[in-house]
Design a protein around this motif. Structure first.
Motif, mmCIF file in Angstrom:
data_model
loop_
_atom_site.group_PDB
_atom_site.id
_atom_site.type_symbol
_atom_site.label_atom_id
_atom_site.label_comp_id
_atom_site.label_asym_id
_atom_site.label_seq_id
_atom_site.Cartn_x
_atom_site.Cartn_y
_atom_site.Cartn_z
ATOM 1 N N PRO A 137 0.819 -1.218 0.000
ATOM 2 C CA PRO A 137 0.000 0.000 0.000
ATOM 3 C C PRO A 137 0.855 1.271 0.000
ATOM 4 C CG PRO A 137 -0.862 -1.578 1.590
ATOM 5 C CD PRO A 137 0.467 -2.114 1.117
ATOM 6 N N THR A 138 0.357 2.295 -0.682
ATOM 7 C CA THR A 138 1.084 3.559 -0.767
ATOM 8 C C THR A 138 1.391 4.123 0.616
ATOM 9 O OG1 THR A 138 -0.062 4.012 -2.853
ATOM 10 C CG2 THR A 138 1.024 5.878 -1.776
ATOM 11 N N GLU A 139 0.428 4.016 1.528
ATOM 12 C CA GLU A 139 0.619 4.561 2.868
ATOM 13 C C GLU A 139 1.750 3.829 3.612
ATOM 14 O OE1 GLU A 139 -2.998 5.700 1.102
ATOM 15 O OE2 GLU A 139 -2.277 3.654 1.527
ATOM 16 N N VAL A 140 1.892 2.529 3.361
ATOM 17 C CA VAL A 140 2.976 1.759 3.978
ATOM 18 C C VAL A 140 4.324 2.220 3.411
ATOM 19 C CG1 VAL A 140 4.003 -0.539 4.193
ATOM 20 C CG2 VAL A 140 1.544 -0.229 4.519
ATOM 21 N N LYS A 141 4.386 2.446 2.108
ATOM 22 C CA LYS A 141 5.624 2.943 1.498
ATOM 23 C C LYS A 141 6.001 4.307 2.084
ATOM 24 C CE LYS A 141 4.699 0.731 -2.973
ATOM 25 N NZ LYS A 141 4.330 0.984 -4.368
ATOM 26 N N VAL A 196 17.124 9.016 0.549
ATOM 27 C CA VAL A 196 16.222 7.869 0.457
ATOM 28 C C VAL A 196 15.581 7.885 -0.927
ATOM 29 C CG1 VAL A 196 14.237 6.668 1.436
ATOM 30 C CG2 VAL A 196 15.749 7.997 2.940
ATOM 31 N N GLU A 197 15.923 6.908 -1.744
ATOM 32 C CA GLU A 197 15.365 6.845 -3.092
ATOM 33 C C GLU A 197 13.907 6.409 -3.004
ATOM 34 O OE1 GLU A 197 16.890 4.346 -6.745
ATOM 35 O OE2 GLU A 197 18.123 6.115 -6.334
ATOM 36 N N ALA A 198 13.007 7.294 -3.381
ATOM 37 C CA ALA A 198 11.595 7.144 -3.036
ATOM 38 C C ALA A 198 10.822 6.208 -3.951
ATOM 39 C CB ALA A 198 10.928 8.513 -3.008
ATOM 40 N N THR A 199 11.013 6.347 -5.269
ATOM 41 C CA THR A 199 10.177 5.591 -6.198
ATOM 42 C C THR A 199 10.757 5.706 -7.599
ATOM 43 O OG1 THR A 199 7.875 5.232 -6.938
ATOM 44 C CG2 THR A 199 8.601 7.531 -6.681
ATOM 45 N N SER A 200 10.011 5.215 -8.576
ATOM 46 C CA SER A 200 10.432 5.287 -9.966
ATOM 47 C C SER A 200 9.253 5.713 -10.833
ATOM 48 C CB SER A 200 10.950 3.915 -10.438
ATOM 49 O OG SER A 200 11.197 3.919 -11.823
ATOM 50 N N PHE A 201 9.510 6.643 -11.734
ATOM 51 C CA PHE A 201 8.469 7.096 -12.659
ATOM 52 C C PHE A 201 8.582 6.335 -13.978
ATOM 53 C CE2 PHE A 201 8.577 10.395 -9.522
ATOM 54 C CZ PHE A 201 7.233 10.743 -9.383
ATOM 55 N N VAL A 202 8.604 5.030 -13.847
ATOM 56 C CA VAL A 202 8.616 4.134 -14.999
ATOM 57 C C VAL A 202 7.166 3.800 -15.331
ATOM 58 C CG1 VAL A 202 8.732 2.025 -13.616
ATOM 59 C CG2 VAL A 202 9.694 2.034 -15.926
ATOM 60 N N ALA A 224 3.567 6.070 -8.018
ATOM 61 C CA ALA A 224 4.571 7.120 -7.816
ATOM 62 C C ALA A 224 3.931 8.500 -7.653
ATOM 63 C CB ALA A 224 5.564 7.134 -8.977
ATOM 64 N N GLU A 225 2.913 8.793 -8.465
ATOM 65 C CA GLU A 225 2.257 10.110 -8.377
ATOM 66 C C GLU A 225 1.553 10.318 -7.041
ATOM 67 O OE1 GLU A 225 2.775 10.602 -12.818
ATOM 68 O OE2 GLU A 225 2.344 8.896 -11.536
ATOM 69 N N ARG A 226 1.065 9.248 -6.435
ATOM 70 C CA ARG A 226 0.397 9.370 -5.138
ATOM 71 C C ARG A 226 1.407 9.376 -3.999
ATOM 72 N NH1 ARG A 226 -3.212 6.092 -2.825
ATOM 73 N NH2 ARG A 226 -2.546 4.179 -3.858
ATOM 74 N N LEU A 227 2.482 8.598 -4.146
ATOM 75 C CA LEU A 227 3.449 8.467 -3.068
ATOM 76 C C LEU A 227 4.306 9.711 -2.889
ATOM 77 C CD1 LEU A 227 5.022 6.824 -0.931
ATOM 78 C CD2 LEU A 227 6.432 5.933 -2.810
ATOM 79 N N PHE A 228 4.850 10.220 -3.968
ATOM 80 C CA PHE A 228 5.855 11.280 -3.833
ATOM 81 C C PHE A 228 5.329 12.512 -3.090
ATOM 82 C CE2 PHE A 228 8.791 14.623 -5.261
ATOM 83 C CZ PHE A 228 9.985 14.033 -4.872
ATOM 84 N N ASP A 247 9.217 14.202 -17.027
ATOM 85 C CA ASP A 247 8.088 15.139 -16.963
ATOM 86 C C ASP A 247 7.250 14.888 -15.714
ATOM 87 O OD1 ASP A 247 8.763 16.373 -19.333
ATOM 88 O OD2 ASP A 247 7.385 15.175 -20.562
ATOM 89 N N ARG A 248 6.936 13.636 -15.470
ATOM 90 C CA ARG A 248 6.104 13.290 -14.309
ATOM 91 C C ARG A 248 6.802 13.676 -13.004
ATOM 92 N NH1 ARG A 248 5.374 7.129 -14.881
ATOM 93 N NH2 ARG A 248 4.060 7.372 -13.023
ATOM 94 N N ALA A 249 8.092 13.432 -12.938
ATOM 95 C CA ALA A 249 8.839 13.747 -11.727
ATOM 96 C C ALA A 249 8.924 15.260 -11.507
ATOM 97 C CB ALA A 249 10.235 13.139 -11.805
ATOM 98 N N LEU A 250 9.223 16.005 -12.566
ATOM 99 C CA LEU A 250 9.335 17.453 -12.445
ATOM 100 C C LEU A 250 8.004 18.092 -12.077
ATOM 101 C CD1 LEU A 250 11.673 18.365 -15.460
ATOM 102 C CD2 LEU A 250 12.289 18.108 -13.054
#
Length: 312
Positions: free
Chosen positions: A36-40, A55-61, A72-76, A98-101
């Protein structure tokens, strides 16, 4: 009280090491059950609370390729405000950037390969085609004043090609530096490196004009060599080491891989050498025990096992 090693400094080592924590991204990305996103988010918060500053958070793959990181869009946005913590994210291409920026990321990473076989298997491109894809990504990130890390996998061995010539790794590293990467992480993706090989590669990179202070190391413990290889890198002057809390993660292309170097195992060694990390080992261990509970299996980290057993 959590046991700590006796600090006995060794000559010629860095006074401080920055641990680049990869557990939330590299550690979780191959988990079959959705976390779950909340656990991450709580995982990242706990790691920061334990003193980890990167801390490397996620990947926008694309979610099709790594379903575990589809949020990733919800977690970051849940973690980007953590004070004093760098939160790099992986971006595979311009769309990922683009998504990350758009979400305010200030540190990104691209993932290259030192071998043709792994580039084809993991990126579906030749090595040079992959570098050509990364070039505009890095240029645009730098133009936006975003720090860029270049991951380089298969630096020491490849499951299809065997041992990887040092000059081949140097060529790709210099290409990533020339395109503008601020930092390079040398990956022993299948865990076959040994200390002499590590020092030979680092020396060759220096001779090619790549300074030690832009290099990090990323070892897997398939053959039990991760800490020995890390010490060899420290002796060369490297002061950035990748690790994964609780030893989470591994390489899907190496069936025998036991996963990433566990952050707790690394911290135990560094504390014993009198090297500052800023990490609270007790809090970090508690975090990995908690995360192991979320995943429904024990942590493979020897230090986590030893310290959590002492607490019982």
């Amino acid at each position: 009280m959590t046991a700590l090693p006796m600090a006995v400094p060794a000559p010629g080592l860095p006074a401080r090491v920055r641990i680049h924590e990869v557990g939330p991204r590299d550690g979780l990305q191959n988990e079959k059950t959705a976390v779950p996103t909340e656990v991450k988010a709580e995982f990242i918060e706990r790691l920061a609370d334990a003193g980890l500053t990167t801390v490397e958070a996620t990947s926008f793959v694309h979610p099709k390729w790594v379903p575990q990181l589809a949020d990733a869009e919800r977690l970051f946005p849940l973690v980007r405000g953590l004070p004093g913590v760098r939160l790099p994210v992986l971006v595979p291409n311009q769309r990922g950037l683009d998504r990350a920026l758009d979400l305010g990321a200030t540190r990104v990473a691209v993932f290259a390969s030192a071998t043709e076989s792994f580039a084809k298997a993991n990126l579906n491109r030749t090595l040079d085609e992959a570098l050509a894809v990364f070039e505009p990504v890095v240029a645009r990130a730098r133009a936006a004043d975003v720090h860029v890390r270049g991951y380089l996998s298969m630096c020491f061995g490849d499951p299809w090609e065997g041992a990887v010539p040092v000059h081949q790794v140097v060529r790709v590293c210099t290409a990533l530096r020339d395109m503008g990467c601020d930092e390079l992480s040398l990956g022993d993706t299948i865990g076959v490196a040994t200390p002499g090989h590590v020092q030979a590669l680092l020396s060759a990179l220096n001779e090619a004009g790549v300074p030690t202070d832009v290099l990090g190391v990323h070892f897997h413990d398939t053959y039990g060599q991760a800490l020995a290889n890390t010490l060899a890198a420290l002796q060369h002057g490297v002061s950035t080491v990748d690790a994964s809390a609780g030893g989470l993660g591994g390489c899907p292309y190496a069936r025998s891989a036991t996963g990433n170097l566990a952050t707790e195992d690394l911290v135990w060694m560094l504390q014993g050498l009198g090297i500052d990390t800023g990490v609270d080992l007790a809090r970090l261990t508690a975090t990995s025990v908690w995360m192991a509970g979320q995943l429904g299996r024990p942590s493979p980290s020897r230090t986590v096992k030893a310290l959590s057993h002492q607490e019982q």
